[in-house]
Design a protein around this motif. Structure first.
Motif, PDB file in Angstrom:
ATOM      1  N   HIS A 113      37.171 -22.436  18.560  1.00  0.00           N
ATOM      2  CA  HIS A 113      38.480 -21.835  18.829  1.00  0.00           C
ATOM      3  C   HIS A 113      38.623 -21.312  20.253  1.00  0.00           C
ATOM      4  N   ASN A 135      44.814 -33.328  13.015  1.00  0.00           N
ATOM      5  CA  ASN A 135      45.705 -33.067  11.895  1.00  0.00           C
ATOM      6  C   ASN A 135      46.906 -34.004  11.997  1.00  0.00           C
ATOM      7  N   ASP A 154      44.422 -17.086  17.057  1.00  0.00           N
ATOM      8  CA  ASP A 154      42.976 -17.297  17.091  1.00  0.00           C
ATOM      9  C   ASP A 154      42.231 -16.350  18.021  1.00  0.00           C
TER      10      ASP A 154
END
Ligand code: ATP
Ligand code: MG
Ligand code: MG
Ligand code: MG
Length: 471
Positions: free
Chosen positions: A87, A204, A77
């Motif tokens: 990010h 996630n 990133d």
């Protein structure tokens, strides 16, 4: 009153401890015994062998706040920092893990309850994605969370199939997104505008089911398991009522220190510079605390690249002397409570940052002048010649990605093929000189000079071989 970053981390760990999870410390950013990985990039890394069954632990549920760096390898990133609201190169990943214990239903239920009850997030702003054919997860989101079907997107791509790297445990996943509101550009996952920052992925949940080998084949894990990762800074942004991660308490404190040290306000064109400095200060300091030192290859070269990118921004802010090491005590004061290693390494962090910046400053200014001259007459879409990029690299210590980053704002790119050609020519000359002279002393001297001016020998930092020999 708003919860602080430190409180939000604690709420997460306490919640999962109450649900029978062992609270495990973060592992090092340098993965032990794993030459396939540049840096720890997720919470599951320290449990890799537990998922595969190669290692057992006295617990089958765990929770962590894991230090992660995504600045090389599969998840990189570095080029997002300063450009997106979400990010970082270094961030903390909050996670809960089940090693063959609970699976999809409990994972979704735990996540939903934490978010909507303990954290008190607005249900109406949450949505989920599932892997395209995962009807089970789709139905669980309806049943457990009461999400309408319009807020459960089926995604076919790699976004909903998570893997740590090219090998290792992996599986389909379900991701949770927070809608920051229609005043921000972006669309829900699965739409063309998904890369905007309106819908931000906060968590996630990976349904760990496979172990992938180098040839791409997947075998089933001994038992289906759970691996989740929530970005602490992203959930903090939501809970602190801000959109951009860089507006949370920790980053505001770091940016304030940077403003005070430079006397330059965090606004306009200078805002991204302060943000990049704060971000890179964090990743550099944590990497140094975990034993990485700036060098010209492997992990050390990634660290050097991160540090020098920050140092260019310090230069852009007009800093007349090394800046980064002055900000380190602020970082240590903010994060050293939870991460004792940061406190213990404070002196060496300060030294390493100062030395590297002193060294880079010997060539930085002249390099910037050359860069300005070389790009003065170029316009949006143009390509800067590779030889200049190589000269910047070889003589002025500008890593290629630093140059690319520096000219990206003008819409320029570097002719990387030309850069490689110049590099090859240089190497050939170097080899000829080496054998020609036959004098060890001379070659040694050549390296000392190179070293003194801070030039760096390029090693493919995304390559496993390049990392293997730093271990
Ligand atoms: P994104 O799509 O936004 O780049 P990701 O899908 O690459 O995120 P995961 O690999 O799923 O991220 O990691 C789990 C969580 O870690 C994400 O949901 C997010 O909250 C957080 N995260 C990932 N990358 C970063 C980063 N560079 N900086 C801060 N948080 C991150
Ligand atoms: Mg990503
Ligand atoms: Mg994603
Ligand atoms: Mg994700």
């Amino acid at each position: 009153t708003m919860p602080s970053l430190n409180q939000i981390r604690q709420t997460f760990l306490d919640y999962f401890a109450k649900q029978g999870h062992e609270v495990v410390s973060s592992s090092s950013l340098v993965p032990h015994n794993d030459p396939t990985l540049m840096f720890t990039n997720a919470g599951m890394v320290q449990f890799k062998n537990v998922f595969t069954g190669a290692e057992t632990r006295p617990y089958n549920r765990a929770t962590t706040s894991q230090k992660c760096v995504r600045a090389g390898g599969k998840h990189n990133d570095l080029d997002n920092v300063g450009y997106t609201a979400r990010h970082h190169t270094f961030f903390e990943m909050l996670g809960n893990f089940s090693f063959g214990n609970y699976f999809k239903a409990e994972a979704i239920e735990f996540a939903w309850n934490l978010m909507t009850k303990d954290y008190g997030l607005d249900k109406n702003r949450l949505m989920a994605t599932v892997y395209i054919d995962d009807d089970e997860a789709f139905d669980l989101w309806k049943k457990i969370a009461g999400l309408p079907e319009s807020k459960i997107a089926r995604i076919a791509g790699s976004d909903n199939f998570w893997s740590m790297g090219d090998t290792g445990p992996c599986g389909p996943c379900t991701e949770i997104f927070y809608d920051h509101g229609d005043h921000i550009w972006g669309g829900p996952p699965g739409t063309p505008e998904e890369d905007g920052d309106r819908f931000v992925e906060i968590w996630n949940l990976v349904f760990m089911q496979f172990d992938q080998s180098a040839d791409g084949t997947r075998v089933s894990l001994p038992k289906p398991s759970i691996d989740t990762g929530m970005g602490l800074e992203r959930v903090a942004a939501v809970l602190q009522g801000v959109h951009n991660n860089y507006d949370i308490d920790l980053f505001q404190t770091l940016i304030k220190a940077s403003v005070e040290a430079t006397g330059v306000k965090a606004e306009g064109d200078n805002l991204p510079s302060h943000r990049v400095i704060a971000d890179h200060l964090r990743s550099s300091s944590f990497l140094i605390a975990d034993g990485v030192t700036p060098s010209n290859e492997g992990r050390g070269y990634v660290l050097r690249r991160i540090m020098r990118r920050a140092m260019r921004h310090a230069y852009l802010l007009g800093a007349q002397e090394p800046l980064l090491h002055k900000l380190a005590p602020t970082l240590v004061a903010e994060m050293g409570g939870h991460y004792g290693e940061l406190k213990r390494a404070e002196a060496s962090i300060i030294d390493t940052l100062r030395q590297e910046e002193e060294r880079f400053r010997r060539t930085l200014g002249r390099g910037m002048t050359l860069l300005d001259e070389a790009t003065r007459d170029l316009k949006d879409g143009d390509v800067m010649n590779g030889e200049t990029a190589f000269k910047l690299y070889d003589t002025y210590g500008f890593p290629l990605d630093l140059t690319q980053d520096a000219i990206r704002g003008k819409g320029l790119t570097v002719d990387t093929a030309g850069f490689d050609t110049a590099m090859e020519a240089q190497k050939t000359r170097g080899r000829e000189n080496w054998t020609g002279s036959g004098e060890k002393a001379q070659s040694a001297e050549w390296f000392t000079i190179k070293d003194a001016i801070g030039a760096s020998d390029f090693v493919g930092y995304d390559h496993l071989n390049a990392q293997a020999h730093v271990q």
